[in-house]
Motif scaffolding. Structure first.
Motif, PDB file in Angstrom:
ATOM      1  N   SER A  70      29.799 -13.446  12.277  1.00  0.00           N
ATOM      2  CA  SER A  70      31.148 -13.365  12.854  1.00  0.00           C
ATOM      3  C   SER A  70      31.106 -13.484  14.369  1.00  0.00           C
ATOM      4  O   SER A  70      31.916 -14.205  14.970  1.00  0.00           O
ATOM      5  CB  SER A  70      31.803 -12.038  12.449  1.00  0.00           C
ATOM      6  OG  SER A  70      31.941 -11.949  11.052  1.00  0.00           O
ATOM      7  N   VAL A  73      30.253 -17.112  15.374  1.00  0.00           N
ATOM      8  CA  VAL A  73      31.327 -18.069  15.110  1.00  0.00           C
ATOM      9  C   VAL A  73      32.479 -17.884  16.072  1.00  0.00           C
ATOM     10  O   VAL A  73      32.957 -18.837  16.707  1.00  0.00           O
ATOM     11  CB  VAL A  73      31.811 -17.936  13.649  1.00  0.00           C
ATOM     12  CG1 VAL A  73      33.145 -18.664  13.458  1.00  0.00           C
ATOM     13  CG2 VAL A  73      30.775 -18.507  12.702  1.00  0.00           C
ATOM     14  N   PHE A  74      32.956 -16.647  16.234  1.00  0.00           N
ATOM     15  CA  PHE A  74      34.143 -16.410  17.046  1.00  0.00           C
ATOM     16  C   PHE A  74      33.855 -16.401  18.539  1.00  0.00           C
ATOM     17  O   PHE A  74      34.772 -16.304  19.347  1.00  0.00           O
ATOM     18  CB  PHE A  74      34.825 -15.109  16.618  1.00  0.00           C
ATOM     19  CG  PHE A  74      35.497 -15.225  15.284  1.00  0.00           C
ATOM     20  CD1 PHE A  74      36.545 -16.110  15.101  1.00  0.00           C
ATOM     21  CD2 PHE A  74      35.052 -14.488  14.196  1.00  0.00           C
ATOM     22  CE1 PHE A  74      37.160 -16.259  13.867  1.00  0.00           C
ATOM     23  CE2 PHE A  74      35.661 -14.621  12.963  1.00  0.00           C
ATOM     24  CZ  PHE A  74      36.720 -15.507  12.795  1.00  0.00           C
ATOM     25  N   ALA A  77      34.885 -20.328  18.194  1.00  0.00           N
ATOM     26  CA  ALA A  77      36.087 -20.687  17.437  1.00  0.00           C
ATOM     27  C   ALA A  77      37.218 -19.707  17.714  1.00  0.00           C
ATOM     28  O   ALA A  77      36.990 -18.516  17.908  1.00  0.00           O
ATOM     29  CB  ALA A  77      35.773 -20.712  15.941  1.00  0.00           C
ATOM     30  N   GLY A 127      42.127 -15.421   8.656  1.00  0.00           N
ATOM     31  CA  GLY A 127      41.026 -15.948   9.456  1.00  0.00           C
ATOM     32  C   GLY A 127      40.716 -17.413   9.274  1.00  0.00           C
ATOM     33  O   GLY A 127      39.844 -17.946   9.973  1.00  0.00           O
ATOM     34  N   CYS A 128      41.397 -18.098   8.352  1.00  0.00           N
ATOM     35  CA  CYS A 128      41.035 -19.482   8.037  1.00  0.00           C
ATOM     36  C   CYS A 128      42.248 -20.403   8.104  1.00  0.00           C
ATOM     37  O   CYS A 128      42.344 -21.376   7.356  1.00  0.00           O
ATOM     38  CB  CYS A 128      40.399 -19.545   6.650  1.00  0.00           C
ATOM     39  SG  CYS A 128      39.033 -18.391   6.418  1.00  0.00           S
ATOM     40  N   MET A 133      38.046 -25.483  11.504  1.00  0.00           N
ATOM     41  CA  MET A 133      37.035 -24.548  11.999  1.00  0.00           C
ATOM     42  C   MET A 133      36.071 -24.095  10.902  1.00  0.00           C
ATOM     43  O   MET A 133      35.014 -23.552  11.189  1.00  0.00           O
ATOM     44  CB  MET A 133      37.712 -23.324  12.624  1.00  0.00           C
ATOM     45  CG  MET A 133      38.455 -23.609  13.904  1.00  0.00           C
ATOM     46  SD  MET A 133      37.325 -24.141  15.212  1.00  0.00           S
ATOM     47  CE  MET A 133      38.487 -24.318  16.583  1.00  0.00           C
ATOM     48  N   ASN A 135      36.167 -21.530   9.063  1.00  0.00           N
ATOM     49  CA  ASN A 135      35.861 -20.106   9.195  1.00  0.00           C
ATOM     50  C   ASN A 135      35.580 -19.434   7.860  1.00  0.00           C
ATOM     51  O   ASN A 135      34.958 -18.368   7.825  1.00  0.00           O
ATOM     52  CB  ASN A 135      37.021 -19.384   9.892  1.00  0.00           C
ATOM     53  CG  ASN A 135      37.135 -19.728  11.360  1.00  0.00           C
ATOM     54  OD1 ASN A 135      36.174 -20.193  11.970  1.00  0.00           O
ATOM     55  ND2 ASN A 135      38.298 -19.527  11.941  1.00  0.00           N
ATOM     56  N   THR A 138      32.114 -18.416   7.021  1.00  0.00           N
ATOM     57  CA  THR A 138      31.593 -17.186   7.629  1.00  0.00           C
ATOM     58  C   THR A 138      32.242 -15.956   7.010  1.00  0.00           C
ATOM     59  O   THR A 138      31.556 -15.052   6.528  1.00  0.00           O
ATOM     60  CB  THR A 138      31.857 -17.175   9.148  1.00  0.00           C
ATOM     61  OG1 THR A 138      31.154 -18.250   9.750  1.00  0.00           O
ATOM     62  CG2 THR A 138      31.391 -15.865   9.764  1.00  0.00           C
TER      63      THR A 138
END
Length: 357
Positions: A70, A73-74, A77, A127-128, A133, A135, A138
């Motif tokens: 997480s 990724v963030f 993103a 989150g997606c 992305m 996401n 993840t």
């Protein structure tokens, strides 16, 4: 491109950048940077999970992996909404990660299917939303890993503490890196833009249902590690439907080849080397730009943890079975789901035309 910028490239970007040089000396130089990046990433990941395990127990190393993914990724993103609202969304997702997997393991298969479907759908909504992305690879993966490596009692209490710390770290990193971005869309936009006629909403529903139903079938058939089937379904069920057949084509063969290579390495290497084969898989994945080769090396990490539990032969058979059945099931599910959900969307739109103002 600076050294730091080159380190930020993904596998495909690094390989394309290396290929852009005609001079052999330059190619060798940038290949060295690429290899250094892989070693650096593996060293950081290993150190992070080791520290996390020291703080929250070795039984929670998988939670450390979820937090690590997480954060990484963030760091780059964003969720496409106001930063303060995105931070709240991240905290909500971590709340789901803390409660959903544990609850689903406490319930019989039918209720677990419902819990998984609802919680995975909420993860997809929160989150997606920005499908490009990816996401889900993840956040949903984190949910499935925590579900597959469940804990209870004191260890679960420590898991809650670790996930809380991970939520705070991820939120802080997100806010620091994206605070200067301006978006008009808010947290409510995730729900306001829910539309059965949109490709995004169809994909979100399809992913939530195919994963939860695949795991439900595995549970009632008493297949160990149903989360492996869930991960295979998640990996194949991508936002763009044209890519599903491509992934089905390479998911199963990649895992079969990876399992065979793992078998050869296991038999050839000294006893006790299985713990390091997950690292070899990480290196191989880092060097792979194509989905097929990533599937090959991902098998290493999974088998490295499964062999001590199930034994060599059964772990390999189980790995292949879960990935073949998970990917084929997802392909079939997609072919049935798409016309059904499109029909429902048309019915909803038709009824809305006659709704009262």
């Amino acid at each position: 491109m600076t050294f730091y910028q080159e380190l930020q490239l993904d596998q495909a970007g690094s390989k394309a950048y290396i290929a852009s040089f005609k001079n052999t000396k330059d190619k060798i130089k940038h290949i060295g940077v690429y290899l250094f990046k892989i070693v650096l990433n593996i060293a950081f990941c290993t150190a992070f999970i080791a520290v996390f395990s020291m703080l929250f127990g070795t039984g929670n190393s998988i939670a450390g992996l979820a937090v690590l993914l997480s954060v990484m990724v963030f760091r780059c993103a964003d969720l496409g909404i106001r930063t303060s609202h995105a931070v709240c969304s991240i905290l909500a997702v971590f709340g789901i990660l803390a409660a959903g997997p544990r609850l689903s393991n406490m319930l019989p298969p039918g209720w677990a299917f419902l819990v998984n479907a609802v919680f995975i759908m909420f993860i997809m909504l929160l989150g997606c939303h920005n499908v490009v992305m990816y996401n889900h690879s993840t956040l949903v993966l984190a949910y499935l890993l925590l579900q597959g490596y469940d804990v209870s009692g004191t260890v679960y209490s420590k898991r809650l503490a670790g996930l809380f710390a991970g939520a705070v770290i991820t939120a802080v990193v997100y806010y620091h890196n994206h605070r200067k971005k301006n978006y008009k869309r808010t947290f409510k936009s995730f729900f306001q833009e829910f539309d059965l006629s949109s490709a995004r909403t169809k994909w979100q529903l399809r992913l939530a249902l195919v994963i939860s139903s695949a795991m439900y079938i595995a549970s009632i058939l008493d297949i160990p590690k149903p989360m492996w089937i869930g991960i295979a379904a998640m990996s194949v069920c991508v936002p763009f439907r044209n890519d599903i057949s491509y992934r089905v084509k390479y998911r199963a063969p990649g895992n079969i080849l990876g399992s065979l290579v793992f078998l050869c390495a296991y038999l050839a290497l000294p006893e006790g080397s299985v713990a390091y084969m997950g690292i070899l898989g990480g290196i191989g994945t880092g060097l792979s730009a194509s989905y097929g080769w990533q599937a090959v090396f991902n098998a290493f990490s999974s088998l490295a943890t499964a062999v001590p539990v199930f034994g060599l032969q059964y772990a390999i058979i189980l790995r292949i079975l879960c990935n073949v059945s998970g990917s084929v099931y997802t392909w079939i599910f997609d072919r049935i789901f798409e016309p059904v959900i499109s029909c429902l969307g048309n019915i909803v739109n038709f009824l809305e035309q006659f709704s009262l103002p």
